[in-house]
Structures are given as C-alpha cells and as structure tokens.
Motif scaffolding. Structure first.
Motif, PDB file in Angstrom:
ATOM      1  N   THR A  32      -2.620   7.146   5.694  1.00 53.17           N
ATOM      2  CA  THR A  32      -1.676   7.319   4.619  1.00 53.17           C
ATOM      3  C   THR A  32      -1.586   6.038   3.695  1.00 53.17           C
ATOM      4  O   THR A  32      -1.006   5.065   4.813  1.00 53.17           O
ATOM      5  CB  THR A  32      -0.747   7.786   4.375  1.00 53.17           C
ATOM      6  N   LYS A  34       0.550   3.781   0.002  1.00 52.66           N
ATOM      7  CA  LYS A  34       1.097   4.640  -1.590  1.00 52.66           C
ATOM      8  C   LYS A  34       0.934   4.163  -2.574  1.00 52.66           C
ATOM      9  O   LYS A  34      -0.159   2.468  -2.240  1.00 52.66           O
ATOM     10  CB  LYS A  34       2.534   3.834  -1.127  1.00 52.66           C
ATOM     11  N   ASP A  37       3.612   4.076  -7.874  1.00 48.17           N
ATOM     12  CA  ASP A  37       4.534   4.613  -8.140  1.00 48.17           C
ATOM     13  C   ASP A  37       4.908   5.933  -7.753  1.00 48.17           C
ATOM     14  O   ASP A  37       6.043   6.282  -7.443  1.00 48.17           O
ATOM     15  CB  ASP A  37       4.375   5.989  -9.437  1.00 48.17           C
ATOM     16  N   GLY A  38       4.329   5.702  -5.591  1.00 47.07           N
ATOM     17  CA  GLY A  38       5.296   5.618  -5.395  1.00 47.07           C
ATOM     18  C   GLY A  38       4.679   7.023  -3.944  1.00 47.07           C
ATOM     19  O   GLY A  38       4.570   7.835  -3.216  1.00 47.07           O
ATOM     20  N   LYS A  39       3.385   7.348  -4.918  1.00 51.71           N
ATOM     21  CA  LYS A  39       2.664   8.328  -3.944  1.00 51.71           C
ATOM     22  C   LYS A  39       1.739   8.145  -3.617  1.00 51.71           C
ATOM     23  O   LYS A  39       1.291   6.979  -3.702  1.00 51.71           O
ATOM     24  CB  LYS A  39       1.920   9.023  -4.804  1.00 51.71           C
ATOM     25  N   SER A  40       1.572   9.380  -1.911  1.00 55.49           N
ATOM     26  CA  SER A  40       1.003   9.192  -1.033  1.00 55.49           C
ATOM     27  C   SER A  40      -0.416   9.525  -1.413  1.00 55.49           C
ATOM     28  O   SER A  40      -0.842  10.365  -1.575  1.00 55.49           O
ATOM     29  CB  SER A  40       1.339  10.073   0.373  1.00 55.49           C
ATOM     30  N   GLN A  42      -4.848   9.225   1.043  1.00 54.25           N
ATOM     31  CA  GLN A  42      -5.271   9.012   2.236  1.00 54.25           C
ATOM     32  C   GLN A  42      -6.493   8.542   2.171  1.00 54.25           C
ATOM     33  O   GLN A  42      -6.987   8.129   0.684  1.00 54.25           O
ATOM     34  CB  GLN A  42      -6.034  10.678   2.575  1.00 54.25           C
ATOM     35  N   MET A  99       8.628  -3.923  -2.259  1.00 52.05           N
ATOM     36  CA  MET A  99       9.007  -3.613  -3.824  1.00 52.05           C
ATOM     37  C   MET A  99       8.451  -4.371  -4.607  1.00 52.05           C
ATOM     38  O   MET A  99       8.919  -4.365  -5.825  1.00 52.05           O
ATOM     39  CB  MET A  99      10.948  -3.570  -3.765  1.00 52.05           C
ATOM     40  N   LYS A 100       8.337  -5.515  -4.522  1.00 52.80           N
ATOM     41  CA  LYS A 100       8.288  -6.657  -5.295  1.00 52.80           C
ATOM     42  C   LYS A 100       6.016  -6.939  -5.527  1.00 52.80           C
ATOM     43  O   LYS A 100       6.135  -7.207  -6.436  1.00 52.80           O
ATOM     44  CB  LYS A 100       7.921  -7.808  -4.531  1.00 52.80           C
ATOM     45  N   LYS A 102       4.821  -3.862  -6.936  1.00 54.13           N
ATOM     46  CA  LYS A 102       4.663  -3.586  -8.758  1.00 54.13           C
ATOM     47  C   LYS A 102       4.782  -4.748  -9.697  1.00 54.13           C
ATOM     48  O   LYS A 102       3.789  -5.312 -10.640  1.00 54.13           O
ATOM     49  CB  LYS A 102       5.023  -2.254  -9.124  1.00 54.13           C
ATOM     50  N   PRO A 103       5.672  -5.237  -9.722  1.00 53.54           N
ATOM     51  CA  PRO A 103       5.984  -6.305 -10.287  1.00 53.54           C
ATOM     52  C   PRO A 103       5.015  -7.623 -10.133  1.00 53.54           C
ATOM     53  O   PRO A 103       5.087  -7.810 -11.395  1.00 53.54           O
ATOM     54  CB  PRO A 103       8.143  -6.827  -9.637  1.00 53.54           C
ATOM     55  N   HIS A 104       4.843  -7.310  -9.050  1.00 54.24           N
ATOM     56  CA  HIS A 104       4.214  -8.983  -8.668  1.00 54.24           C
ATOM     57  C   HIS A 104       2.854  -8.222  -9.406  1.00 54.24           C
ATOM     58  O   HIS A 104       1.811  -9.963  -9.943  1.00 54.24           O
ATOM     59  CB  HIS A 104       3.368  -8.931  -7.796  1.00 54.24           C
ATOM     60  N   ASP A 106       2.171  -6.475 -12.108  1.00 51.67           N
ATOM     61  CA  ASP A 106       2.123  -6.309 -13.090  1.00 51.67           C
ATOM     62  C   ASP A 106       2.120  -7.475 -14.045  1.00 51.67           C
ATOM     63  O   ASP A 106       1.721  -8.168 -15.098  1.00 51.67           O
ATOM     64  CB  ASP A 106       3.125  -4.993 -14.065  1.00 51.67           C
ATOM     65  N   GLU A 118       2.440  -0.544   3.741  1.00 51.52           N
ATOM     66  CA  GLU A 118       4.289  -0.970   4.904  1.00 51.52           C
ATOM     67  C   GLU A 118       3.738  -1.746   6.017  1.00 51.52           C
ATOM     68  O   GLU A 118       4.105  -2.412   7.399  1.00 51.52           O
ATOM     69  CB  GLU A 118       5.017  -0.152   3.917  1.00 51.52           C
TER      70      GLU A 118
ATOM     71  N   ASP B 180       7.359  13.948  -2.024  1.00 47.29           N
ATOM     72  CA  ASP B 180       7.304  13.761  -3.219  1.00 47.29           C
ATOM     73  C   ASP B 180       6.831  14.830  -4.407  1.00 47.29           C
ATOM     74  O   ASP B 180       5.775  16.030  -4.496  1.00 47.29           O
ATOM     75  CB  ASP B 180       5.342  13.207  -3.113  1.00 47.29           C
ATOM     76  N   SER B 274       8.523  -3.841 -15.606  1.00 51.35           N
ATOM     77  CA  SER B 274       7.079  -4.517 -15.540  1.00 51.35           C
ATOM     78  C   SER B 274       6.372  -4.209 -16.530  1.00 51.35           C
ATOM     79  O   SER B 274       6.347  -2.350 -16.809  1.00 51.35           O
ATOM     80  CB  SER B 274       7.146  -5.046 -14.057  1.00 51.35           C
ATOM     81  N   GLN B 275       5.697  -4.726 -16.953  1.00 54.68           N
ATOM     82  CA  GLN B 275       4.953  -4.581 -18.120  1.00 54.68           C
ATOM     83  C   GLN B 275       3.709  -5.257 -17.818  1.00 54.68           C
ATOM     84  O   GLN B 275       3.504  -6.637 -16.985  1.00 54.68           O
ATOM     85  CB  GLN B 275       4.929  -4.454 -19.517  1.00 54.68           C
ATOM     86  N   SER B 279       7.320  -9.321 -15.612  1.00 54.74           N
ATOM     87  CA  SER B 279       7.875  -8.415 -14.464  1.00 54.74           C
ATOM     88  C   SER B 279       9.017  -9.055 -13.637  1.00 54.74           C
ATOM     89  O   SER B 279       9.503 -10.418 -14.242  1.00 54.74           O
ATOM     90  CB  SER B 279       6.707  -8.273 -12.912  1.00 54.74           C
ATOM     91  N   MET B 340       8.541 -12.811 -13.214  1.00 56.86           N
ATOM     92  CA  MET B 340       7.215 -13.542 -13.277  1.00 56.86           C
ATOM     93  C   MET B 340       6.714 -13.628 -14.640  1.00 56.86           C
ATOM     94  O   MET B 340       6.829 -12.572 -15.514  1.00 56.86           O
ATOM     95  CB  MET B 340       6.129 -12.580 -12.493  1.00 56.86           C
TER      96      MET B 340
END
Lengths: 170, 553
Positions: A32, A34, A37-40, A42, A99-100, A102-104, A106, A118, B180, B274-275, B279, B340
């Motif tokens: 698994t 992720k 956006d948090g979706k699992s 395979q 958690m960083k 996605k920001p990283h 983008d 994880e 989910d 972020s975009q 971010s 960033m």
C-alpha cells in the motif's frame, strides 16, 4: 554447534540465491502506498499502458535525491515525448516530514506522479538500502535496471537505458 | 534468538522447497540486498577517539526475499563483530535477526514472523528500523491487513518487540482502522474535498514486578495492561490540506517518566497550501508523557512501541545539523513553518532558469508544569497552551539558482538556538549562525565537480568539564570530483578556529555501478549526534579507515 547452524543458514541462503534467478524481478504486488491527497493505492496499480516506468525513491531531506528529481523534471516533457516513459517518485519521508511531501513537490514544480511509503514497506521489498535509488521497469512490470546514488549527469545514463529498453523491444 | 532456531530452519527449508518449485513453474523470484560497513580504527587522544582492542569493527547484514505471486518469505542475517562506534554494545553478535512468511491478495495480507507496522502517524504504534541509527523494534508475531471493501483498511498486530538480540518482556496488541470516504462511497468519488479518517488502539501487557517507591516506602501497584488510543483525520481540498491526530495513553508508570501515574496525551496538526511553484506549510504538536515502551524498566533507545515525530526540519549541511533536535517524548510543544517559492524563469530576479527559495523556521519548548510528587503519584500537572523552557529554535533560508547549462549554486543562511538540556547536560543556550555556499559544475561526459564551503559562528565556548567538542567557531571546505560516470573522490576538512578544539579531515573514494556501491574513506570523524526522523544517536569520535559496500539484487 552454534557456528555450524549459522553456517548452515548462510549456506541455505546462498543456495536459494543461486537456484532461483534474480534476473528481471517483477514489481511487488499489494504494497500500500498513499497518493498526495491521502488516497491508498496498491503497488501493482502503478502502470503506464505497456510503456516504461521509472521508479525513484527519495525523501524531502535528501539533497542528492532532490538534485536528481530536479534534473529529470527539467527534461521530463522531452523524455515523455521521446520515449513515453512515466516517472513515479516514491517518498520515504516518515511522519516527521510526510506532511511536507506535497508542499515540497508543488513548491519544486515537479510534474510527475508522487506517492508516500511512510513506514518503508515498499522500500524494503524493493531492497533499497540508500536513497536515491532508481529503477527502470519495462511494460510487463519487470525491473530491467536499477541504480543507487546520484551525481550530476546520471540522468543521461538513465535516458540511455530507457532508449536501450525500447530498442530491445522493437 | 534462541527459541526460534528450529522455526528458522523449518522456514529456510520450506522457502528453499518452494523457491525451487517456484522456479519450475516460472513464478518465483529471489531478491535481496547486502550491506557491509567496516572500520579499522586508530586511537586519537586529541579528538577523543577510543582505542578499540578489536581494531576492526563491522556492521553487516543481508536480506533475502522470496516472492511468488502473493506469497512472500524473507530472512535477514546480521553481524556486529563488534558494532561500529556509536551503536549499542548489546548489538555485538551475529545471527538471523528477521524471518517471516506472508501471503497477500487484494483483500487480505497476513504475516507471521518478524514484521514492521505503523498506525496513523505512529503516535501509538510504530515498529520500524533504521539501520543507520541502530533502531530496530520489529515485532515478532502476527500481522493482518484486511481491505474488506474498497477504501477501508483494517489492521491487527500482536507480538513481542526486538531488543538487540532478544525480545522484550511485554506483549504488544493493536488494532487500527482507516476509511477513505471518497473511495468507499461512490457518491463522494467526484467530490473535490478528499476525506480520510482513522482510529487505532494499542495495549501492552507486562507481568507484575516489585518496584518500590523511593519516597513513599511501599511497592507500586502496577497496571499490567496499559492502553493507548488515537484518532486521526486528513482533509485535502484542491491545493489545501489539513491533517490531525490526537492520542491518549492510560496510566503507565515507567522508568522514563519516573514511575508517575499521570496519563499521556499527544496532538499533532499540520496544514498546508501549495500550487505549482509555491507552497507553505505549518505544523504544531504537543506531547505530554507519551513515552510508550513494551517494558516499563527500559530507558534507552529500544522497545519503543510508538514514535513521536520531531517536526523540526532535518538539515543536511554539516554545521546546520551539528546541534540536531531529538523528540522529547516525556513532554514538549513545537511549531514549525516552511515556505518554498520558485521565482519564474526569464524574469529579473529569476534569471534564465528560475530561482528557488526555501525558508523554514521552528521553535520547540518544554511544557509548563507544576510538580505534584515523585514515583507513585500523579507526578505533575500542566497547562495545555502554556509553554515551558525553550529547547530548540531554528530558521534557514536557502536560495538556489542554475546559472547556465553547466553551473549551479545554492546559498544558505541558518540560525540555530539550542538548549543542551535535551542532551542531558547544562551550560546554557547556544546560539549559532551558519552560512553555506554549495556550487556544482558539469565538466562534460561523466565528469562533475562540487565545492561546498561552510562557516559557523557560535557563542558557545569549549568547557573541559562538559567536553562538548562541537563548541566554538568553525569553518569547513569540501571538494567532490565525479569522473568516469562511476567514480568519485572527495576531500573535506572541518576546523574549529576559535574557542574550541578540533581539526577533522577526511578523504573518500567511491565507486557506483548500477545498484552496487563501494566507498572507502580515511580520516577523522567528529563526535556528534546523528539523527534520522527525530531519533538520534551519539556518534563518538573516530579516526581510521572506513569501508562501506552495499548492493541490491
């Protein structure tokens, strides 16, 4: 006696390694991962319609990984057009920095697919010791080449391997 | 790992039979990896490198994994003869450390043997390994993951935890569920707001023992079963995301908290926007008496059932990470922010290729507590939003720019304030300013050069009583030359020029071909703290030759 048992265990491992070919191992199933956006998903859902896939293990805190992914990102549109390859970047950031991710991604302007691993289950079954570690997967989900570490210019070797793979299929 | 020797042999035979058979039907495959790190040490009284009587110290391990469709089996052999400097001496020895069989299909995955597991962010359960810091708290037992319907994952785990070459006394049991919503309910599939929720519960059983309260003069009535529960939620909407987890733990008098009966709690919240090209993220946490181990007498790095992540940025440059922060599971509060920004290319500030800016800052403090008593009492009380003593603070700004097709440069300014209390000694706050310049140049086919310069100015002074060899003002240079596509050569020196001691030079040579890497280095290693994911270990000073080989197949 103890030593004999250890030797026996080692011998068994060696024999096993020799009797079964390790060439062209297949991508493991049912691990698994992720999405950002948090979706699992395979691991066997990673696909590219029979075209090559590059899987790159990285982390937000790993400098050479970031250098590698930045270098590929600059060439990615060109590579896709030329070879149809798809890059999947798998982050091994743990709860400290997951958690960083996605920001990283983008913030760095990366255009490719990114998943998080994880607790490093995928990293373990892929036998990744150090990051960055990059795999080239053929259209049938077989690992045809892998590389560890990154130095400037390594992306050129990767592109050459992708082209080699495409030529061998034709 | 005595009680399991028979099981190992059986497993090995079974694997071999299946493996040989698997090849027959063309389905089975064996993969693995090997890592050997050895060090030939020399004593050096100036930097405090010890005289190791064995001279050759080594950590080595090999993982072998057999896969056939949904069936997996694995073995790991480890040898520490004796362990490298900084690893706990109790690792000394060799043998099979891990062994498991597992079966997985789309709905279910069952593992018997050693396994790793994590519930949510790991605040109530995280069995993991990090070979570089010598942490391996694998569980030996059973692990089940079930996906009864799409979007729902249920997990169960039971076992004892690895403690070097033995297993802890306590039994760990846990269950966890995650849903989910957008995947589970087809009506929500197209909804732009993505929601996942989860909850878990972990319980530890450990037999009664006699622990006397030193102040009260009677034996403590110990809870044999200690439970911990957590709830979490993760929301994602377009560029926005918000995640939180809250955990609580029942009364758990143990050696780490001084055998107090206060309940534990921890809260972790992250938010981000972020975009493409920009971010910003913020994280906050509060941890109160949340150290959770599978043995109440254990104090060191082993037998942790949970893992409280540090939220500070993991710095990679040598001087920025000289004073790293380690999570204080007994109590801390923290806030961290990260921005960033990519200045667009073909603009005045961005230049031809664009310019990357990365800013981060964090502050971590203790809790504001009022002492209520010693062992056998509630211990202390604390106010939720009130902060205690400053533990750590940092900020850094990195500016990176590609100058042309061949040249890149990155400059970083960092500031770190560090309280030595978190490493268990006094001496007041250290304030450090760090400047880093990192330049790289492509030199044509298979050749490149990287030059790094670092400076650190500190208000700390070397004190022979505390003997912290990181004190003082430092300067460092590193040159790395890559050639032939596979080789590298690097030279570096860290020198303390003011108020401290030390001159640490290293020369390294490496070869990488596909998934094999060999590295040789010779020189002096500064004593320090190596941290990965907020878990740290002290690395003693060493002097000598280091050989490192890794390969995957």
């Amino acid at each position: 006696m103890k030593a004999i048992k250890k030797l026996a265990a080692l011998a068994i491992m060696a024999v096993m390694a020799m009797t079964v070919s390790a060439q062209n191992a297949k991508l493991p199933e049912n691990i698994t991962l992720k999405s950002l956006d948090g979706k699992s998903i395979q691991s066997n859902e990673i696909s590219n319609d029979g075209k090559p896939i590059v899987i790159s293990f990285w982390a937000t805190w790993c400098k050479p990984c970031n250098r590698e992914l930045n270098a590929i990102n600059e060439l990615y549109a060109e590579w896709q057009e030329e070879t149809g390859v798809k890059l999947v970047a798998v982050s091994i950031d743990d709860a400290k920095s997951s958690m960083k991710v996605k920001p990283h991604v983008d913030g760095s302007g990366w255009e490719f697919e990114v998943y998080t691993d994880e607790n490093q289950a995928f990293k373990r079954v892929m036998n990744v010791v150090n990051i960055p570690h990059t795999f080239l997967i053929d259209g049938q989900g077989k690992i045809v080449w892998q590389h560890t570490g990154y130095i400037d210019g390594d992306e050129e070797e990767l592109l050459a391997k992708i082209k080699e793979l495409l030529e061998s299929k034709n | 790992m005595k009680p399991t020797r028979f099981a190992i042999l059986l497993l090995a035979l079974f694997m071999h039979t299946v493996a040989a058979h698997g090849q027959g039907i063309g389905g089975g495959q064996v993969t693995g990896n090997v890592q050997i790190d050895g060090q030939l040490t020399r004593p050096d009284s100036l930097i405090g490198a010890k005289d190791d009587p064995e001279r050759w110290l080594m950590n080595a391990r090999a993982d072998i994994l057999y896969t056939n469709g949904g069936f997996n089996a694995g073995l790991r052999f480890e040898a520490y003869t004796p362990p490298l400097p900084g690893f706990n001496a109790q690792y000394k020895g060799q043998g099979l450390a891990n062994y498991f069989v597992s079966y997985a299909n789309e709905q279910i995955e069952v593992t018997a043997g050693t396994f790793y597991e994590q519930f949510g962010s790991g605040m109530i359960l995280r069995a993991y390994e990090d070979r570089y810091i010598g942490i391996d708290n694998a569980l030996l037992g059973f692990n089940i993951h079930a996906r009864p319907i799409k979007g729902v994952t249920l997990k169960g785990a039971i076992g004892k935890q690895r403690r070097y070459w033995e297993y802890g006394n306590g039994i760990v049991r846990g269950i966890d569920g995650e849903i989910d919503l957008n995947t589970a309910f087809s009506k929500l599939e197209e909804m732009p707001l993505h929601i996942t929720m989860g909850a878990g519960f972990v319980s530890r059983y450990e037999a009664d023992e006699n622990i006397a309260s030193s102040t009260q003069g009677y034996s403590l009535k110990l809870p044999l079963n200690v439970g911990a529960g957590a709830m979490r939620m993760n929301l994602a909407y377009k560029g926005w995301s918000l995640a939180g987890e809250y955990a609580r733990k029942g009364q758990d008098p143990n050696a780490m908290n001084g055998y107090i009966y206060r309940k534990g709690e921890a809260l972790l919240i992250s938010g981000a926007y972020s975009q493409k090209g920009f971010s910003a993220s913020v994280q906050a946490k509060r941890v109160d008496n949340m150290g959770f181990k599978s043995s109440r007498r254990e104090t060191g790095e082993m037998l942790y059932i949970n893992h409280i992540p540090a939220i500070t940025k993991q710095h990679t440059y040598a001087f920025l990470s000289m004073y790293p922060y380690a999570t204080q599971a007994t109590g801390e509060m923290g806030l961290q922010g990260d921005v960033m920004y990519k200045i667009k290319k073909e603009t005045l500030l961005g230049g031809k290729y664009g310019t990357d800016l990365h800013f981060n800052c964090s502050v971590i403090t203790g809790l504001d507590t009022v002492a209520l008593g010693g062992a056998g009492t509630e211990g202390y009380s604390s106010t939720f939003f009130s902060t205690g003593e400053l533990y750590y603070g940092d900020m850094s700004l990195e500016i990176a720019r590609k100058l042309d097709a061949k040249n890149k440069i990155a400059c970083t300014y960092g500031y770190v304030v560090f309280n030595p209390v978190i490493e268990g000694h006094g001496g007041g706050l250290h304030h450090n300013n760090v400047i880093v310049a990192d330049y790289s140049r492509k030199l044509g086919k298979g050749k490149s050069l990287r030059i790094e310069g670092e400076w650190m100015g500190s208000d700390s002074h070397y004190d022979s009583e505390i003997d912290d060899k990181r004190s003082g003002d430092w300067i460092m240079g590193l040159v790395e030359y890559n050639f032939g596509g596979h080789f590298f050569l690097s030279l570096s020196d860290q020198y303390c020029y003011n108020d401290g001691i030390g001159n640490y030079y290293t020369a390294a040579f490496g070869y990488t071909k596909n998934a094999t890497r060999l590295q040789l280095s010779y020189g002096k290693q500064r004593e320090g703290i190596l941290c990965i994911g907020g878990v740290c270990r002290a690395v003693p000073a060493t002097n000598g030759l280091t050989v490192s080989l890794t390969t995957s197949f």
